[in-house]
Scaffold this active site. Structure first.
Site, short mmCIF file in Angstrom:
data_model
loop_
_atom_site.label_atom_id
_atom_site.label_comp_id
_atom_site.label_asym_id
_atom_site.label_seq_id
_atom_site.Cartn_x
_atom_site.Cartn_y
_atom_site.Cartn_z
N GLU A 44 74.68 18.63 45.47
CA GLU A 44 75.92 18.34 45.20
C GLU A 44 76.90 18.49 46.09
OE1 GLU A 44 78.93 20.00 41.76
OE2 GLU A 44 77.17 20.70 41.89
N ASP A 48 79.38 15.79 47.82
CA ASP A 48 80.80 15.81 47.92
C ASP A 48 81.58 15.43 49.26
OD1 ASP A 48 83.44 16.44 46.53
OD2 ASP A 48 83.36 18.00 47.84
N ASP A 117 78.53 15.79 38.83
CA ASP A 117 77.61 16.59 39.70
C ASP A 117 76.49 15.62 40.26
OD1 ASP A 117 79.47 18.34 39.32
OD2 ASP A 117 78.25 19.48 38.04
N GLU A 120 77.07 13.01 42.88
CA GLU A 120 77.28 13.68 44.18
C GLU A 120 75.93 14.15 44.67
OE1 GLU A 120 81.63 15.58 43.70
OE2 GLU A 120 79.87 16.72 43.08
#
Length: 227
Positions: A44, A48, A117, A120
């Protein structure tokens, strides 16, 4: 968790390493329950950053005459939580997530925060397994596509990013988020105090630190810096 082959068909990839996708779809609650040594949190974090980079490149090339501030406003529309969770829903990622049953609501829904989440972490898994070219295709078919067809609600902007852009643009001041755990109606929540240039501007509550920070950022932006 459903067989991943249907997910791979849906996102049009031919994976080399299935295990990285299993990791990307494993919630920490399930990892703890099953005593596993992996969950999606590290992926995650990487995902991002990858999303940010590719979206910035897309906007830089799309809007050749736009200013930095204008590009930032468009970026936060694409990378905001609402967009990522919406893309996750359209891919039906909820069908593939390993998660403790206690985190699934009574109507069998997984929260938008978790879907965000996992989106990502899936981006990071594709990047590690197949490289940036495939990630670029994936994002153009998901969150960038949603942006281009105007399916994103601009009411759900990423105020945290907007606040940072505005404060840095005007003053170059430091923004600091200070979180502490407290009980609200006998339930543990995080209270975030947002400081700009060492001055307390706003506070926000949330079940996770980043949710509390988003609330505090929205209050600060709407109160002090909205233009």
């Amino acid at each position: 968790m459903n067989n991943l082959s249907s997910l791979f068909q849906k996102i049009k990839i031919k994976p080399k390493n299935i295990s990285i996708y299993i990791e990307a779809l494993t919630h920490p609650s399930y990892s703890h329950e099953m005593n596993l040594n992996y969950n999606y949190q590290r992926l995650e974090f990487l995902g991002d950053a990858i999303i940010e980079k590719i979206v910035c490149e897309y906007l830089y090339n799309k809007y050749s005459d736009a200013s930095e501030g204008e590009l930032t406003k468009e970026k936060v529309i694409i990378v905001q939580s609402h967009t990522l969770s919406l893309a996750a829903k359209k891919l039906q990622l909820n069908k593939y997530i390993n998660i403790n049953r206690s985190l699934i609501s009574s109507n069998l829904k997984i929260s938008d925060n978790i879907l965000e989440d996992v989106f990502e972490s899936l981006v990071a898994a594709i990047y590690i397994d197949l490289g940036e070219k495939e990630v670029n295709k994936f994002l153009r078919n998901t969150i960038i596509h949603l942006y281009e067809i105007r399916s994103i609600q601009k009411d759900n902007l990423d105020y945290k990013s907007l606040l940072h852009e505005k404060v840095q643009q005007i003053h170059g001041w430091k923004i600091q988020y200070v979180n502490k755990l407290k009980k609200v109606n006998n339930i543990n929540q995080y209270e975030c105090s947002l400081f700009v240039n060492n001055q307390l501007i706003s506070k926000g509550l949330g079940y996770r630190k980043k949710d509390a920070e988003k609330v505090a950022a929205k209050k600060a932006y709407l109160k002090e810096y909205k233009v």
